[in-house]
Design an enzyme around this catalytic site. Structure first.
Site, PDB file in Angstrom:
ATOM      1  N   CYS A 113       1.507 -22.184  -8.538  1.00  0.00           N
ATOM      2  CA  CYS A 113       0.564 -21.770  -8.031  1.00  0.00           C
ATOM      3  C   CYS A 113      -0.587 -22.971  -7.172  1.00  0.00           C
ATOM      4  CB  CYS A 113       0.617 -20.466  -7.123  1.00  0.00           C
ATOM      5  SG  CYS A 113       1.699 -19.264  -7.534  1.00  0.00           S
ATOM      6  N   HIS A 258      -3.571 -20.758  -0.847  1.00  0.00           N
ATOM      7  CA  HIS A 258      -2.093 -20.576  -1.452  1.00  0.00           C
ATOM      8  C   HIS A 258      -1.503 -19.464  -0.635  1.00  0.00           C
ATOM      9  CE1 HIS A 258       1.132 -19.436  -3.813  1.00  0.00           C
ATOM     10  NE2 HIS A 258       1.085 -18.790  -4.631  1.00  0.00           N
ATOM     11  N   ASN A 288       5.852 -16.933  -0.192  1.00  0.00           N
ATOM     12  CA  ASN A 288       5.550 -17.518  -1.462  1.00  0.00           C
ATOM     13  C   ASN A 288       6.160 -19.107  -1.643  1.00  0.00           C
ATOM     14  OD1 ASN A 288       3.714 -18.913  -3.368  1.00  0.00           O
ATOM     15  ND2 ASN A 288       3.691 -16.576  -4.191  1.00  0.00           N
TER      16      ASN A 288
HETATM   17  N1  COA Z   1      11.554  -3.002  -2.022  1.00  0.00           N
HETATM   18  C1  COA Z   1      10.977  -1.824  -2.134  1.00  0.00           C
HETATM   19  N2  COA Z   1       9.966  -1.397  -3.224  1.00  0.00           N
HETATM   20  C2  COA Z   1       9.750  -1.967  -4.111  1.00  0.00           C
HETATM   21  C3  COA Z   1       9.702  -3.423  -3.981  1.00  0.00           C
HETATM   22  C4  COA Z   1      10.600  -3.808  -3.162  1.00  0.00           C
HETATM   23  N3  COA Z   1      10.700  -5.370  -2.954  1.00  0.00           N
HETATM   24  N4  COA Z   1       8.814  -4.150  -5.328  1.00  0.00           N
HETATM   25  C5  COA Z   1       8.654  -2.500  -5.660  1.00  0.00           C
HETATM   26  N5  COA Z   1       9.070  -1.708  -5.189  1.00  0.00           N
HETATM   27  C6  COA Z   1       8.434  -0.019  -5.176  1.00  0.00           C
HETATM   28  C7  COA Z   1       8.105  -0.105  -6.885  1.00  0.00           C
HETATM   29  O1  COA Z   1       9.517   0.000  -7.817  1.00  0.00           O
HETATM   30  C8  COA Z   1       6.945   1.243  -6.691  1.00  0.00           C
HETATM   31  O2  COA Z   1       7.465   2.150  -6.746  1.00  0.00           O
HETATM   32  P1  COA Z   1       7.281   3.439  -7.124  1.00  0.00           P
HETATM   33  O3  COA Z   1       6.091   3.971  -6.654  1.00  0.00           O
HETATM   34  O4  COA Z   1       8.260   4.666  -7.857  1.00  0.00           O
HETATM   35  O5  COA Z   1       7.336   3.161  -9.580  1.00  0.00           O
HETATM   36  C9  COA Z   1       5.541   1.125  -5.606  1.00  0.00           C
HETATM   37  O6  COA Z   1       7.019  -0.013  -4.608  1.00  0.00           O
HETATM   38  C10 COA Z   1       4.895   0.328  -5.503  1.00  0.00           C
HETATM   39  O7  COA Z   1       4.884  -0.729  -6.712  1.00  0.00           O
HETATM   40  P2  COA Z   1       3.821  -1.891  -6.653  1.00  0.00           P
HETATM   41  O8  COA Z   1       3.993  -3.321  -8.012  1.00  0.00           O
HETATM   42  O9  COA Z   1       2.604  -1.072  -7.089  1.00  0.00           O
HETATM   43  O10 COA Z   1       3.687  -2.431  -5.854  1.00  0.00           O
HETATM   44  P3  COA Z   1       2.320  -3.369  -5.012  1.00  0.00           P
HETATM   45  O11 COA Z   1       1.591  -2.614  -3.785  1.00  0.00           O
HETATM   46  O12 COA Z   1       1.060  -4.178  -5.818  1.00  0.00           O
HETATM   47  O13 COA Z   1       2.915  -4.829  -4.265  1.00  0.00           O
HETATM   48  C11 COA Z   1       3.870  -6.205  -5.164  1.00  0.00           C
HETATM   49  C12 COA Z   1       3.978  -4.829  -5.281  1.00  0.00           C
HETATM   50  C13 COA Z   1       3.652  -7.940  -5.805  1.00  0.00           C
HETATM   51  C14 COA Z   1       3.988  -6.769  -3.133  1.00  0.00           C
HETATM   52  C15 COA Z   1       1.699  -6.777  -4.911  1.00  0.00           C
HETATM   53  O14 COA Z   1       1.271  -6.186  -6.090  1.00  0.00           O
HETATM   54  C16 COA Z   1       1.010  -8.209  -5.141  1.00  0.00           C
HETATM   55  O15 COA Z   1       1.524  -8.901  -4.048  1.00  0.00           O
HETATM   56  N6  COA Z   1       0.724  -9.299  -6.210  1.00  0.00           N
HETATM   57  C17 COA Z   1       0.059 -10.120  -6.501  1.00  0.00           C
HETATM   58  C18 COA Z   1       1.421 -11.790  -6.558  1.00  0.00           C
HETATM   59  C19 COA Z   1       1.228 -12.574  -6.740  1.00  0.00           C
HETATM   60  O16 COA Z   1       0.042 -13.178  -5.843  1.00  0.00           O
HETATM   61  N7  COA Z   1       1.793 -13.452  -7.044  1.00  0.00           N
HETATM   62  C20 COA Z   1       2.059 -14.576  -7.407  1.00  0.00           C
HETATM   63  C21 COA Z   1       0.663 -14.871  -7.389  1.00  0.00           C
HETATM   64  S1  COA Z   1       0.536 -16.606  -7.432  1.00  0.00           S
END
Ligand code: COA
Length: 331
Positions: A113, A258, A288
């Site tokens: 990224c 980004h 993304n």
């Molecule tokens: N749909 C529904 N539920 C989902 C899901 C989806 N697509 N993806 C994950 N979940 C669930 C998980 O299983 C978890 O369930 P649980 O509480 O029963 O275990 C719950 O949602 C919360 O998951 P969590 O990972 O804690 O959510 P979050 O608020 O952290 O959001 C991301 C997840 C990935 C969106 C977030 O962590 C994120 O954006 N991280 C950085 C991403 C990033 O920048 N990546 C690239 C860098 S360039």
């Protein structure tokens, strides 16, 4: 010393639009969850005929047209992508062939990224030192074919998408114009936080039935961990660019980060003290697109009249590696 100026930006997004509702049919997820946690409504995925080379070619042609230049004016290509269309040669060579520029150097940058800003910093240095006058900096990515489209892979599958963006750089003698400063960083202690484990190149053959056991061929991310680092490193590297140039947050006309997650973008805007109207987001409709996200966002910001000539533009990125980077640009 010269400065390099961005004189044309273009982008290409595949025609196929995949909505959150489309994803609901593939895995256990919901439009509500995706919008709330990421801001994304829809994204573009490739269809037959779209390749890294074809998408970057379209983006480059648009950037050249907007710069009032022809492909023949380009002396250097820096190409940011995680993967070329084939394992080798690199994506820059495929694009160079399409542009009809034999002999022109084509360098690939694989910094996820942060790739576009690493590429921009590289092209800028070659122009600054007088090696080249005109350069093409590209970010292009196909992510959709790497995703686990089952519930197991939903945390990542809903985020990533495809596209390409390109910027034409040209030399200027005005030290107050163009790219004023660039900053690039990496910390390999975090390689395991966001990566694809298989196939590994040190196993012969690289492709063997064992790699399909489990989910090691799909991207893996410790989402919350990545999130926390992103919201710290983005402001840090933005401030680094401000300190290097003597500008303050108030001087910034537009921040284009980004596009990783709308919540990250909003948190970064708040942490650096920028009002929402000075922070650009298009993740709602692009997802993304990793290395392509900044040039696509720049191109859309110009089309929407949000980025204008003379603006002080701040670009910032964070991604796998971890890597992070920024640039401050008099546009
Ligand atoms: N749909 C529904 N539920 C989902 C899901 C989806 N697509 N993806 C994950 N979940 C669930 C998980 O299983 C978890 O369930 P649980 O509480 O029963 O275990 C719950 O949602 C919360 O998951 P969590 O990972 O804690 O959510 P979050 O608020 O952290 O959001 C991301 C997840 C990935 C969106 C977030 O962590 C994120 O954006 N991280 C950085 C991403 C990033 O920048 N990546 C690239 C860098 S360039």
């Amino acid at each position: 010393m010269k400065n390099s100026k961005i004189v044309g930006v273009g982008h290409y997004l595949p025609e196929r639009i995949v909505t959150n509702q489309d994803l609901e049919k593939m895995m256990d997820t919901s439009d509500e969850w995706i919008r709330e946690r990421t801001g994304i409504r829809e994204r573009h995925w490739i269809t037959e005929g779209d390749t890294i080379a074809s998408m970057s070619h379209q983006a480059a042609l648009k950037a050249l047209e907007r710069a009032g230049m022809e492909a023949g004016d380009i002396e250097f290509i820096v190409f940011a992508t995680m993967m070329s269309d084939q394992i080798f040669p690199g994506g820059g060579c495929f694009l160079q062939q399409k542009l009809g520029l034999p002999g022109v150097p084509a360098m690939d940058v694989r910094n996820a990224c942060s790739g576009f800003l690493y590429a921009l910093a590289t092209a800028d240095k070659f122009i600054k030192t007088g090696t080249y006058k005109n350069a093409l900096v590209v970010g292009a990515e196909i992510q959709s074919t790497s995703l686990d489209l089952t519930t197991r892979g939903r945390d990542i599958a809903v985020l990533f998408a495809d596209g390409a963006g390109a910027a034409v750089l040209t030399a200027t003698d005005d030290p107050t114009d163009g790219i004023l400063t660039t900053h690039i960083h990496a910390d390999g202690n975090y390689t395991d936080k966001l990566r694809v484990e298989q196939p590994v190149v040190y196993h012969n053959p690289r492709l063997h039935p064992g790699i399909f056991e489990g989910d090691a061929i799909y991207p893996k991310m410790e989402g919350r961990y990545v999130f926390k680092h992103a919201v710290t490193k983005f402001p840090e590297v933005i401030n680094e660019a401000l300190e290097a140039t003597g500008y303050t947050t108030d001087d910034i006309d537009l921040l284009i980060p980004h596009q990783a997650n709308l919540r990250i973008t909003e948190a970064v805007g708040q942490r650096v003290g920028l009002p929402p109207e000075k922070v650009f987001s298009n993740i709602q409709t692009t997802g993304n697109t990793t290395a392509a996200s900044i040039p696509i966002a720049m191109s859309e910001a110009i089309e929407q009249g949000r980025l204008k000539k003379g603006d002080l533009l701040c670009l910032a990125a964070f991604g796998a590696g971890f890597t992070w980077a920024s640039a401050l640009v008099r546009f």
